[in-house]
Design an enzyme around this catalytic site. Structure first.
Site, PDB file in Angstrom:
ATOM      1  N   ASN A 183      36.925  39.095  38.791  1.00  0.00           N
ATOM      2  CA  ASN A 183      36.614  39.688  37.487  1.00  0.00           C
ATOM      3  C   ASN A 183      37.137  41.121  37.485  1.00  0.00           C
ATOM      4  O   ASN A 183      36.552  41.990  38.125  1.00  0.00           O
ATOM      5  CB  ASN A 183      35.092  39.653  37.278  1.00  0.00           C
ATOM      6  N   TRP A 184      38.216  41.337  36.786  1.00  0.00           N
ATOM      7  CA  TRP A 184      38.832  42.680  36.771  1.00  0.00           C
ATOM      8  C   TRP A 184      38.110  43.636  35.832  1.00  0.00           C
ATOM      9  O   TRP A 184      38.424  44.816  35.786  1.00  0.00           O
ATOM     10  CB  TRP A 184      40.312  42.564  36.394  1.00  0.00           C
ATOM     11  N   LYS A 185      37.178  43.124  35.044  1.00  0.00           N
ATOM     12  CA  LYS A 185      36.430  43.969  34.099  1.00  0.00           C
ATOM     13  C   LYS A 185      37.400  44.810  33.252  1.00  0.00           C
ATOM     14  O   LYS A 185      38.490  44.335  32.931  1.00  0.00           O
ATOM     15  CB  LYS A 185      35.418  44.831  34.858  1.00  0.00           C
ATOM     16  N   HIS A 192      27.789  37.638  31.690  1.00  0.00           N
ATOM     17  CA  HIS A 192      27.811  38.591  32.811  1.00  0.00           C
ATOM     18  C   HIS A 192      26.697  39.617  32.584  1.00  0.00           C
ATOM     19  O   HIS A 192      26.412  39.995  31.444  1.00  0.00           O
ATOM     20  CB  HIS A 192      29.181  39.272  32.879  1.00  0.00           C
ATOM     21  N   GLU A 225      26.587  42.677  32.836  1.00  0.00           N
ATOM     22  CA  GLU A 225      26.986  43.885  32.099  1.00  0.00           C
ATOM     23  C   GLU A 225      26.981  43.624  30.594  1.00  0.00           C
ATOM     24  O   GLU A 225      26.719  44.529  29.802  1.00  0.00           O
ATOM     25  CB  GLU A 225      28.365  44.361  32.597  1.00  0.00           C
ATOM     26  N   GLU A 248      24.582  36.053  40.316  1.00  0.00           N
ATOM     27  CA  GLU A 248      24.936  37.444  40.585  1.00  0.00           C
ATOM     28  C   GLU A 248      23.689  38.320  40.469  1.00  0.00           C
ATOM     29  O   GLU A 248      23.334  38.739  39.343  1.00  0.00           O
ATOM     30  CB  GLU A 248      25.977  37.932  39.585  1.00  0.00           C
ATOM     31  N   GLY A 292      28.440  45.775  42.396  1.00  0.00           N
ATOM     32  CA  GLY A 292      29.052  47.097  42.516  1.00  0.00           C
ATOM     33  C   GLY A 292      28.271  48.067  43.379  1.00  0.00           C
ATOM     34  O   GLY A 292      28.591  49.259  43.426  1.00  0.00           O
ATOM     35  N   SER A 315      29.124  42.411  45.246  1.00  0.00           N
ATOM     36  CA  SER A 315      29.588  43.142  46.439  1.00  0.00           C
ATOM     37  C   SER A 315      30.184  42.242  47.528  1.00  0.00           C
ATOM     38  O   SER A 315      29.995  42.514  48.713  1.00  0.00           O
ATOM     39  CB  SER A 315      28.459  44.008  47.015  1.00  0.00           C
ATOM     40  N   GLY A 358      34.141  41.218  41.931  1.00  0.00           N
ATOM     41  CA  GLY A 358      34.507  42.302  41.029  1.00  0.00           C
ATOM     42  C   GLY A 358      35.502  43.236  41.687  1.00  0.00           C
ATOM     43  O   GLY A 358      36.701  42.954  41.780  1.00  0.00           O
ATOM     44  N   GLY A 359      34.996  44.353  42.194  1.00  0.00           N
ATOM     45  CA  GLY A 359      35.850  45.420  42.728  1.00  0.00           C
ATOM     46  C   GLY A 359      36.918  44.958  43.704  1.00  0.00           C
ATOM     47  O   GLY A 359      38.085  45.371  43.616  1.00  0.00           O
TER      48      GLY A 359
HETATM   49  C1  PEP Z   1      30.823  41.333  39.179  1.00  0.00           C
HETATM   50  O1  PEP Z   1      30.655  42.283  38.416  1.00  0.00           O
HETATM   51  O2  PEP Z   1      30.932  40.189  38.726  1.00  0.00           O
HETATM   52  C2  PEP Z   1      30.864  41.606  40.609  1.00  0.00           C
HETATM   53  C3  PEP Z   1      30.575  40.611  41.399  1.00  0.00           C
HETATM   54  O3  PEP Z   1      31.202  42.882  40.986  1.00  0.00           O
HETATM   55  P1  PEP Z   1      31.335  43.431  42.494  1.00  0.00           P
HETATM   56  O4  PEP Z   1      32.023  42.377  43.321  1.00  0.00           O
HETATM   57  O5  PEP Z   1      32.160  44.679  42.362  1.00  0.00           O
HETATM   58  O6  PEP Z   1      29.957  43.698  42.978  1.00  0.00           O
END
Ligand code: PEP
Length: 258
Positions: A13-15, A98, A100, A168, A174, A213, A234-235
């Site tokens: 997920n590049w957000k 999600h 967010e 999640e 994050g 994470s 994500g990141g």
């Molecule tokens: C996400 O936002 O879906 C996510 C899993 O982010 P991260 O891997 O950066 O925690």
């Protein structure tokens, strides 16, 4: 216990990250994916990059997903994108619910369910996200919260082709902090059981991803847990090397999970 083969999926997920110049990094993912068998790879870029990335992935096994959709197929919804538009742009999946979006855009379970149904209508697979906050976990309410989100967000009649669930925990996103493998196993077993009682045998085939994470350093311990069928990243998905290192924990062969 019925053992159903579920092919792992590692989705990035590049957000709200990435410009057209990011196609070079994405191409490195596409190149690396050629060496990985037995795992599906997906990148969910911002909508502005869907067409570009879909073109770069054409003829390869890398899948393209979107990050959200509107429930309606078209209409006066300024700034929104329908599932049909995302499909037309080259997506085969869309993330819905999600955390967010649940928090910043006040999306309810009913909203998420409507979006998952829209995805199905358009021929997309919905990746439905669920997960508890830190406070809810500390109050021992993680299972209750996830159960309510699942019941409210997953549409009736969902099957493996049109639904993936991503667990999640909000506090892990994050933050660099993750649940223990035992905690992940408990929640994923609970989600599997809930999908089974709601959807019958079809529930056994639906993939349940862990997200929050995930990094190359913790991927093995988190992603080899029973009923974890992959990751939503994500990141770490923004860097080809890290994303591919995470996906590579699944090795080169399909396997039975759960
Ligand atoms: C996400 O936002 O879906 C996510 C899993 O982010 P991260 O891997 O950066 O925690």
């Amino acid at each position: 216990m019925v053992r159903v083969p579920r092919r792992p999926l590692v989705a990035g997920n590049w957000k709200m990250n990435g410009l057209r110049s990011s196609t070079a990094e994405f191409s490195r993912i596409v190149e690396g994916a050629r060496k990985l068998a037995g795992v599906d790879l997906m990148i969910c870029p911002p909508a502005t990059l869907l067409v570009l990335f879909a073109a770069a992935a054409k003829g390869t096994s890398v899948l393209i997903g979107a990050q959200d959709c509107h429930a309606e197929p078209s209409g006066s919804f300024t700034g929104d994108l329908s599932a049909e538009m995302l499909k037309d742009a080259g997506a085969s999946a869309v993330i819905v619910g999600h955390s967010e979006r649940r928090s910043s855009h006040h999306e309810t379970d009913a909203d998420v369910r409507a979006k998952a149904l829209a995805a199905r209508r358009a021929g997309l697979c919905a990746i439905v996200c669920v997960g508890e906050t830190r406070a809810e976990r500390e109050e021992q309410r993680a299972l209750a919260v996830v159960g309510t989100q699942l019941d409210g967000s997953v549409p009736d009649g969902a099957i493996a082709e049109n639904l993936v669930v991503a667990y999640e925990p909000v506090w892990a996103i994050g933050s660099g902090v993750t649940p223990t493998p035992t905690d992940v196993a408990d929640i994923h077993a609970f989600i599997r059981q809930r999908l089974g009682s709601r959807l019958g045998e079809e529930g056994q085939g639906i993939r349940i991803l862990y997200g929050g994470s995930v990094k190359p350093s913790n991927a093995k311990e988190l992603l080899h847990v029973a009923n974890v069928d992959g990751a939503l990243v994500g990141g770490a998905s923004l860097k080809a090397d890290e994303f591919l290192a995470i996906a590579s924990v699944y090795g080169r062969q399909s396997r039975n999970i759960g």
